[in-house]
Design a protein around this motif. Structure first.
Motif, PDB file in Angstrom:
ATOM      1  N   SER A 101      -0.328  -1.429   1.011  1.00  0.00           N
ATOM      2  CA  SER A 101      -1.687  -0.779   0.452  1.00  0.00           C
ATOM      3  C   SER A 101      -1.636  -0.622  -1.014  1.00  0.00           C
ATOM      4  O   SER A 101      -2.363  -0.642  -1.767  1.00  0.00           O
ATOM      5  N   LEU A 102      -0.057  -0.436  -1.537  1.00  0.00           N
ATOM      6  CA  LEU A 102      -0.507  -0.119  -3.117  1.00  0.00           C
ATOM      7  C   LEU A 102      -0.218  -1.531  -3.872  1.00  0.00           C
ATOM      8  O   LEU A 102      -0.617  -1.637  -5.082  1.00  0.00           O
ATOM      9  N   VAL A 103       0.529  -2.497  -3.262  1.00  0.00           N
ATOM     10  CA  VAL A 103       0.730  -3.900  -4.045  1.00  0.00           C
ATOM     11  C   VAL A 103       0.083  -5.138  -3.722  1.00  0.00           C
ATOM     12  O   VAL A 103      -0.662  -5.705  -4.330  1.00  0.00           O
ATOM     13  N   LEU A 104       0.371  -5.300  -2.291  1.00  0.00           N
ATOM     14  CA  LEU A 104      -0.071  -6.736  -1.873  1.00  0.00           C
ATOM     15  C   LEU A 104      -1.861  -6.695  -1.736  1.00  0.00           C
ATOM     16  O   LEU A 104      -2.327  -7.742  -2.452  1.00  0.00           O
ATOM     17  N   PHE A 105      -2.319  -5.634  -1.205  1.00  0.00           N
ATOM     18  CA  PHE A 105      -3.654  -5.737  -1.079  1.00  0.00           C
ATOM     19  C   PHE A 105      -4.510  -5.555  -2.375  1.00  0.00           C
ATOM     20  O   PHE A 105      -5.439  -6.526  -2.563  1.00  0.00           O
ATOM     21  N   GLY A 144      -7.293  -9.030  -6.585  1.00  0.00           N
ATOM     22  CA  GLY A 144      -7.326  -9.463  -8.157  1.00  0.00           C
ATOM     23  C   GLY A 144      -6.982  -8.153  -8.847  1.00  0.00           C
ATOM     24  O   GLY A 144      -7.405  -8.290 -10.018  1.00  0.00           O
ATOM     25  N   ARG A 145      -6.524  -6.933  -8.396  1.00  0.00           N
ATOM     26  CA  ARG A 145      -6.253  -5.811  -8.990  1.00  0.00           C
ATOM     27  C   ARG A 145      -4.819  -5.618  -9.352  1.00  0.00           C
ATOM     28  O   ARG A 145      -4.108  -6.372  -8.689  1.00  0.00           O
ATOM     29  N   SER A 146      -4.589  -4.969 -10.241  1.00  0.00           N
ATOM     30  CA  SER A 146      -3.152  -4.372 -10.502  1.00  0.00           C
ATOM     31  C   SER A 146      -2.662  -3.486  -9.679  1.00  0.00           C
ATOM     32  O   SER A 146      -3.423  -2.912  -9.093  1.00  0.00           O
ATOM     33  N   PRO A 147      -1.352  -3.445  -9.359  1.00  0.00           N
ATOM     34  CA  PRO A 147      -0.531  -2.540  -8.335  1.00  0.00           C
ATOM     35  C   PRO A 147      -1.183  -1.170  -8.707  1.00  0.00           C
ATOM     36  O   PRO A 147      -1.345  -0.659  -9.755  1.00  0.00           O
ATOM     37  N   GLN A 148      -1.308  -0.301  -7.651  1.00  0.00           N
ATOM     38  CA  GLN A 148      -1.830   1.001  -7.773  1.00  0.00           C
ATOM     39  C   GLN A 148      -0.811   2.198  -7.453  1.00  0.00           C
ATOM     40  O   GLN A 148      -1.209   2.855  -6.761  1.00  0.00           O
ATOM     41  N   TRP A 149       0.269   1.841  -8.213  1.00  0.00           N
ATOM     42  CA  TRP A 149       1.226   2.941  -7.813  1.00  0.00           C
ATOM     43  C   TRP A 149       1.128   4.103  -8.903  1.00  0.00           C
ATOM     44  O   TRP A 149       2.380   4.824  -8.990  1.00  0.00           O
ATOM     45  N   ASP A 150       0.119   4.261  -9.769  1.00  0.00           N
ATOM     46  CA  ASP A 150      -0.119   5.493 -10.458  1.00  0.00           C
ATOM     47  C   ASP A 150      -0.609   6.571  -9.699  1.00  0.00           C
ATOM     48  O   ASP A 150      -0.761   6.432  -8.462  1.00  0.00           O
TER      49      ASP A 150
END
Ligand SMILES: Cc1cc2nc3c(=O)[nH]c(=O)nc-3n(C[C@H](O)[C@H](O)[C@H](O)COP(=O)(O)OP(=O)(O)OC[C@H]3O[C@@H](n4cnc5c(N)ncnc54)[C@H](O)[C@@H]3O)c2cc1C
Length: 569
Positions: free
Chosen positions: A75-79, A84-90
C-alpha cells in the motif's frame, strides 16, 4: 502429493477467500487485482510453514501480523510506485492508507484461520503430509590398514593420493610405533654410522587425510569386522583399556618377526635385528663389551667379551657383520688395553656361500672382501644352542658374550590366530590381487603375505622393494573394489639387489629390463657409492635425506662415536 504442492494449493484457496476482504474493503482499488494478489500471497506464504493440528491462535496471529509488512510493502510503496508516485510513508500517507492496514490485517487473520482449517480438513480426509525421506548420511566406508611398515604406509599414502580426500572413505593406519623404519640402513645404526632417528620417518606427519592410530593389534574379529587394539605400555602408568576399531576393508601389513625355529635358549640369549631398538641395543652392547673387556684381566674372558657372533648369511646378517666389524675395529684405538687380535666378528651360516640372493660371483666377492677386513666365516655350520657366554655350534662351542640372530624370519604371529590359509612360513596365502580368498574386503601384502606375481607366477620375495610396489597396487585395487570393479593382479619385475659388506665396499646387481634374468654387476667402491645414492634417494623425506647425508659426511672426517645412548626399556 508432495507436501509443498499440497500446502500451496491449501494456501491459494485460503488466500482466494481471504482476499475478498481486500476487495470488499477497497484496500486495493481493483477488486480482481486484490483477489489475484491475495491468492498468490496465500499460496506462496503457506509453502514454508508446517502447521500443527488445531493451532488456530498461532496461525491467526502469525498471518495477522504479516498484514502489517504487507500493507507497508504494497500500500505504501509498490502501488504508489506503479502509479508513478513516490512512497507514501509520511504521516499523511499513512493516515490516508489506514483503512488499507485494517484490510491487510483482516486478510492475514482470515488467511491464517482458513489455512489452518483447510489443513486440518485435508489431514482428516487425505491423511498427514508425507514426511520427506530422511536424508541418510552417505555411509562412510572404512579402510583400516594394520602395520606402518613399507607395505602399510605405501598403501595408506597411495590411497590418500588416489581417493583425493573422498569424504565417503575413511583411511586409518594402525601401527605399534609412530615411525616408518628404513630397514636397509639399520646396520649403519648398529655400526654407529647413522643416528637412530635419522632412518625413521614419523607416520603421523607423513599422512594427510588418513588417520594414524598408535596401538598394538591384539585381535581381529572377522565376523564383526572389528579389530582390538592395546596401547603400548608406558612404564609407571596404568595400562589403557583395549580399544575397538571397525572396518569395511582390512589390510594386513604386519610384517615379520624373528624365527628361532624353536631354539628357546637362543631366543633368550640372542639379540634380534629387526627394528630400531634392536640396533640401538646392539650398538650399546658392543660398547659395553669393550668397556668390560678393557677392565678384564683374564685373556680368555676378554676374548669372549670381544667375540661378536652373527647368525645368518643373508642380507641382514652380512650387512650387520660388516658394520659391526668396521665399528669394532674403528673404536679399538679408544681402548688401549685391548689388542686387535683379541677381537673377532664371526658370521655363522648353514650353507656353503653367503648372500644367496646375489649371483655366485658377487657372493664370493663379498665373502673375500669381508675376510680381508677380518671377519671370520663359519660356513656349513649350524647354530644349535646358546648359554650365557657360550654359543653352541655344530662344529663345537664358541666362547662369546654376544650373539645376534638374523637367520630366520616368520610372518607376524598374529596371523596364526586368523582362519586364513597360510603357507609353510606362516604367511597368508593371497590371490594375485592381494585379496584373501573367501574373505571379501580383507587383503594382505608385504612380508606377512604369500603372494605370487600375476604375470610370471613367481613368488614375490619379502623385501621392501616389493612391499612398496604391492602397496601402490593394493591401493588401486581397494579403490576399484569400492567402486564395484574387479581388482587387478600384481606384477613387478625386481630392479635388482644390493648389499653393503663394510668399509666402503658393496655389491650391486641391477636387473636388465626385458632380458629375463640378465643383470649388471658392480662391486667395491663404485657399488658402495651406488648403494648410498640409491638408498638415499629412497629414504622418505628431504629432511631425513639431509640428516643422513650429514651423518655420512661427518663419518668421513671423525672417528666412530662411542657414547652409549639411553635404552628406556
Ligand atoms: C636389517 C634389515 C635390512 C633389510 N634390508 C633390505 C633392503 O636393503 N632392501 C629391501 O628391499 N628389503 C630389505 N629388508 C626387508 C624389508 O625391510 C622388509 O621386506 C619390509 O620391511 C617388509 O615390509 P612390511 O610392511 O611387510 O613389514 P614391516 O616393514 O616389518 O612393517 C610391519 C609393521 O607392522 C607393525 N606391527 C607389527 N605387529 C603389529 C601389531 N600387532 N600391531 C600393530 N602394528 C604392528 C610394525 O610395527 C611395523 O610397522 C631388510 C630387513 C631388515 C630386517
Amino acid at each position: 502429493m508432495n507436501r509443498f504442492y499440497r500446502r500451496a494449493v491449501i494456501g491459494s484457496v485460503a488466500g482466494l477467500f481471504a482476499s475478498m476482504v481486500l476487495a470488499l474493503t477497497g484496500t486495493l482499488s481493483h477488486p480482481w487485482a486484490a483477489l489475484a494478489l491475495g491468492t498468490a500471497i496465500g499460496a506462496i506464504g503457506s509453502v514454508p510453514f508446517r502447521r500443527r493440528r488445531g493451532a488456530y491462535v498461532d496461525s491467526l496471529m502469525t498471518a495477522g501480523s504479516l498484514g502489517v509488512p504487507l500493507w507497508a510493502l504494497f500500500s505504501l510503496v509498490l502501488f504508489p510506485a506503479i502509479l508513478g508516485r513516490s512512497p507514501q510513508w509520511d504521516a499523511a500517507g499513512m493516515r490516508a492508507h489506514f483503512p488499507g492496514l485494517v484490510g491487510w490485517v483482516c486478510y492475514g487473520v482470515l488467511l491464517g484461520l482458513l489455512t489452518q482449517a483447510l489443513e486440518d480438513l485435508t489431514t482428516r480426509t487425505l491423511g498427514p503430509e508425507r514426511e520427506p525421506e530422511p536424508e541418510l548420511p552417505k555411509k562412510q566406508r572404512r579402510v583400516v590398514i594394520l602395520g606402518g611398515g613399507f607395505a602399510g604406509m605405501e598403501t595408506a599414502a597411495a590411497l590418500e593420493n588416489i581417493l583425493g580426500g573422498d569424504p565417503g572413505v575413511s583411511i586409518t593406519l594402525v601401527s605399534e610405533t609412530n615411525a616408518l623404519l628404513f630397514t636397509p640402513m639399520l646396520a649403519e645404526v648398529a655400526g654407529s654410522s647413522l643416528e637412530a632417528s635419522h632412518i625413521s620417518t614419523p607416520l603421523r606427519t607423513s599422512l594427510h587425510s588418513a588417520a594414524f592410530v598408535r596401538g598394538r593389534v591384539v585381535a581381529v574379529d572377522l565376523p564383526k569386522r572389528q579389530i582390538s587394539l592395546e596401547s603400548p605400555a608406558i612404564p609407571g602408568m596404568a595400562p589403557e583399556p583395549a580399544r575397538e576399531l571397525e572396518f569395511d576393508h582390512l589390510v594386513l601389513a604386519l610384517g615379520s618377526v624373528s624365527n628361532f625355529f624353536g631354539l628357546k635358549n637362543v631366543e633368550k640369549q640372542a639379540f634380534n635385528f629387526k627394528n630400531l631398538l634392536d640396533s640401538i641395543r646392539i650398538r650399546n652392547h658392543v660398547i659395553e663389551m669393550f668397556e668390560r673387556a678393557d677392565r678384564e684381566k683374564d685373556s680368555a674372558a676378554r676374548r669372549a667379551l670381544l667375540t661378536f657372533v652373527v647368525a645368518g648369511g643373508g642380507f641382514a646378517g652380512v650387512e650387520l657383520a660388516g658394520a659391526m666389524n668396521d665399528f669394532c675395529r674403528g673404536i679399538l684405538a679408544d681402548y688401549p688395553n685391548l689388542r686387535r687380535d683379541e677381537l673377532q666378528i664371526v658370521l655363522v651360516h648353514s650353507r656353503d656361500g653367503i648372500l644367496a640372493e646375489l649371483s655366485k660371483s658377487l657372493g664370493d666377492y663379498a665373502l673375500r672382501s669381508m675376510v680381508a677386513r677380518g671377519v671370520t666365516f663359519k660356513l656349513n655350520t649350524r647354530l644349535l644352542d646358546a648359554r650365557p657366554g657360550v654359543v653352541v655350534l655344530s662344529d663345537g662351542d664358541l666362547l662369546a658374550e654376544t650373539l645376534v640372530w638374523t637367520a630366520g624370519v616368520a610372518p607376524n604371529p598374529l596371523l596364526a590366530t586368523l582362519p586364513f590359509e597360510r603357507d609353510k612360513r606362516g604367511a597368508v596365502i593371497v590371490e594375485s590381487t592381494m585379496a584373501v580368498p573367501s574373505y571379501p574386503g580383507v587383503w594382505a601384502l608385504g612380508d606377512c603375505a604369500a603372494l605370487t606375481d600375476g604375470k610370471n607366477g613367481k613368488p614375490c620375495p619379502p623385501t621392501a622393494q616389493f612391499a612398496i610396489r604391492e602397496g601402490t597396487q593394493l591401493a588401486g585395487n581397494i579403490k576399484r573394489a569400492l567402486a564395484g570393479l574387479p581388482p587387478k593382479p600384481f606384477h613387478f619385475d625386481s630392479l635388482g639387489v644390493s648389499c653393503v659388506v663394510g668399509h666402503q665396499t658393496a655389491c650391486v646387481e641391477l636387473a636388465v629390463p626385458f632380458t629375463d634374468g640378465k643383470s649388471l654387476r658392480f662391486s667395491g667402491l663404485l657399488a658402495w657409492l651406488m648403494w648410498r645414492g640409491i638408498y638415499l634417494s629412497k629414504l622418505p623425506g628431504l629432511e631425513r635425506k639431509v640428516r643422513v647425508l650429514m651423518d655420512w659426511t661427518i663419518e668421513l672426517f671423525f672417528p666412530k662415536d662411542i657414547v652409549q645412548t639411553i635404552d628406556l626399556t
